[in-house]
Design an enzyme around this catalytic site. Structure first.
Site, mmCIF file in Angstrom:
data_model
loop_
_atom_site.group_PDB
_atom_site.id
_atom_site.type_symbol
_atom_site.label_atom_id
_atom_site.label_comp_id
_atom_site.label_asym_id
_atom_site.label_seq_id
_atom_site.Cartn_x
_atom_site.Cartn_y
_atom_site.Cartn_z
ATOM 1 N N LEU A 259 1.215 -1.094 0.107
ATOM 2 C CA LEU A 259 0.149 -0.118 -0.026
ATOM 3 C C LEU A 259 0.897 0.853 -0.295
ATOM 4 C CD1 LEU A 259 -3.100 -0.716 2.420
ATOM 5 C CD2 LEU A 259 -3.001 -0.796 -0.034
ATOM 6 N N GLY A 266 7.600 -2.121 -11.205
ATOM 7 C CA GLY A 266 8.315 -2.226 -12.272
ATOM 8 C C GLY A 266 9.458 -3.815 -11.498
ATOM 9 N N CYS A 269 8.895 -8.951 -12.196
ATOM 10 C CA CYS A 269 7.864 -10.258 -13.039
ATOM 11 C C CYS A 269 6.917 -8.934 -13.120
ATOM 12 C CB CYS A 269 7.980 -10.376 -11.332
ATOM 13 S SG CYS A 269 9.480 -11.934 -11.475
ATOM 14 N N LYS A 272 5.507 -8.153 -16.864
ATOM 15 C CA LYS A 272 4.820 -8.830 -17.651
ATOM 16 C C LYS A 272 3.854 -10.261 -17.923
ATOM 17 C CE LYS A 272 8.553 -12.628 -16.600
ATOM 18 N NZ LYS A 272 7.701 -13.370 -15.794
#
Ligand SMILES: NC(=O)c1ccc[n+]([C@@H]2O[C@H](COP(=O)([O-])OP(=O)(O)OC[C@H]3O[C@@H](n4cnc5c(N)ncnc54)[C@H](O)[C@@H]3O)[C@@H](O)[C@H]2O)c1
Length: 463
Positions: A259, A266, A269, A272
């Site tokens: 949070l 970024g 993992c 994509k």
């Protein structure tokens, strides 16, 4: 204890192989990259990951860990083969499975040529699309391997870069998906020493294991995009988002993790995997609206940081920016899809010059983008004579900066804190005009006009 071959010695393969050796297994890690293997055999990790070097060196010395480029020799004596190759994003958002199937082809050739007596258990630890287990089975059969000679098990990885070694030894859960009971039991056994006190192992179908990994990452990414959206609203309403996050995070049903508003997620993992999950939905005629929205919000977030800088400096052309932090998160040198790199692209396109500093990620950045930016010797050197300072990664080192020294180094006292590290009041005390993400500040209008930001839509909702 088992003899295990790891295929692919990247973040996941190296951490998994090393930690499985630490648990007492005999592990051979295989990679195509000979220079990486040479360095590892000298005890040098090619990545920065806390405590990893120590475990590598110890297990090399104790001869439970070996690094090699020779898959065939490893396969002769190792029955459990854990596939950890990369599954990057393809142009259409799907997972690029070429490394995975190349690895599988090598295994198929070995089995076909040697007809080993013992069955090979192929464990998918790479993040792979739902149905890969089934596809792998068909692929092996089509390539001359008999059904009795192998089994496929899914064992997705949930480690976090920056605390990967810790995460390996303290897993929230270990998911093992498979149809063959004996193979599943053997994979369970490699983690045996981990679950003496409690048993975090969950047995599932292969498909459920595959989807669990994508669903977990998409949920976490969505949580980040959600709080970024609330922070953007806080900017307009002049509310301090940290008061809101504390309030909602105290609710156990929500939880306080993930949070933290910022420049967007970024890394190797989340970007994509959210795209790949959206693709899986699309392929199967199920529109994943929340996942698509999380992607869209994330794609916008770096633009919002650019607008915050522009609001402080005016026209960006010719402005000199000091950038603190390059890695996508602290405690790693991984710059894959790092928001800082997206910011660099946008600021350079606007005509800025940039001097950046990161405790460990500068070599990787220089390898990726060369001298498009200057690199500072330390944080103060990086911000020297700049029109604005932008903090992009919340390294501990940046939490303890000498603000007076910083104020004395810059040309103009503008500070964009994309990670909300600093107290607004202490920045004001040192004369900075300060912008966080969703932070109440009395020194001007925080509103970023989102309607003015044009972002190419990253989601895949064109049904
Ligand atoms: N990085 C993470 O934080 C993380 C976390 C959980 C899951 N995952 C998943 O794990 C998988 C691996 O990710 P990573 O970040 O470790 O990738 P990476 O790119 O760091 O490493 C992959 C390695 O595989 C090697 N390789 C490729 N083809 C090979 C072959 N045929 N034989 C031997 N080696 C081969 C490459 O040379 C490279 O060293 C991906 O599917 C990723 O989504 C990653």
């Amino acid at each position: 204890m088992e003899k295990i071959a790891i295929i692919g010695v990247g973040y996941v393969g190296l951490v998994t192989g090393t930690c499985l050796a630490e648990l007492g297994n005999h592990v051979t890690c295989i990679d195509l990259d000979a220079s990486k293997i040479d360095a590892l055999n000298q005890g040098n990790a090619p990545i920065y990951e806390p405590n990893l070097d120590t475990h590598i060196q110890k297990n090399l010395e104790e001869k439970r860990l070996t690094f090699s480029t020779d898959l065939t020799t490893a396969l002769i004596s190792h029955d459990i083969i854990i596939v950890c190759v990369g599954t990057p994003m393809d142009d259409d958002g799907s997972a690029d499975m070429s490394d995975y199937f190349n690895g599988l082809r090598s295994i198929a050739e070995f089995i076909k040529n040697t007809r080993p007596v013992s069955r090979k258990i192929i464990v998918n630890k790479s993040t792979v699309p739902v149905g890969t287990g089934k596809k792998a089975e068909l692929f092996l059969l089509e390539n001359g391997v008999y059904l009795s000679e192998f089994s496929i098990v899914s064992n997705p990885e949930f480690l976090r870069e920056g605390s990967a070694v810790h995460d390996f030894f303290h897993p929230d859960r270990i998911i093992i998906g498979g149809n063959d009971t004996d193979s599943v039991k053997r994979v369970q056994s490699i983690y045996r020493s981990l679950y003496r006190s409690r048993n975090p192992i969950m047995l599932t179908s292969i498909e459920a294991a595959e989807l669990t990994k994508y669903a977990a990452n998409a949920f976490l990414a969505t949580k980040i995009s959600f709080i970024n959206e609330i922070a953007n609203l806080c900017d307009t309403l002049n509310i301090d988002v940290s008061q809101v996050t504390k309030g909602i995070g105290a609710d156990n049903r929500i939880g306080r993790y993930f949070l933290h508003p910022g420049p967007g997620y970024g890394g190797a993992c989340f970007p994509k995997d959210t795209q790949a999950l959206a693709f899986i939905g699309k392929e199967n005629g199920v529109e994943l609206k929340i996942v698509n929205a999380a992607i869209e919000i994330n794609n916008r977030q770096v633009h919002i940081i650019v607008e915050k800088i522009r609001a402080l400096t005016g026209n960006l052309a010719g402005k000199h920016i000091g950038l603190l932090g390059l890695s996508f998160k602290p405690e790693t040198d991984d710059i894959r899809n790092a928001p800082a790199l997206a910011l660099i692209d946008q600021l350079l396109a606007e005509g800025c010059t940039i001097c950046a500093y990161d405790p460990v990620a500068m070599p990787n950045t220089q390898a990726e983008i060369g001298d498009r930016v200057q690199y500072g010797k330390d944080p103060y050197h990086a911000v020297s004579d700049t029109n604005a300072v932008v903090l992009m990664t919340e390294w501990n080192q940046f939490r303890l900066l000498d603000l007076q020294k910083l104020a004395d180094s810059v040309r103009e006292k503008n500070f964009v804190d994309a990670r909300n590290v600093y107290e607004v009041s202490s920045m004001h005390e040192h004369g900075f005009t300060y912008r966080g993400v969703g932070r109440h500040s009395s020194d001007g209008d925080q509103t970023v006009h989102l309607e003015d930001i044009e972002v190419s839509y990253g989601g895949l909702s064109d049904f």
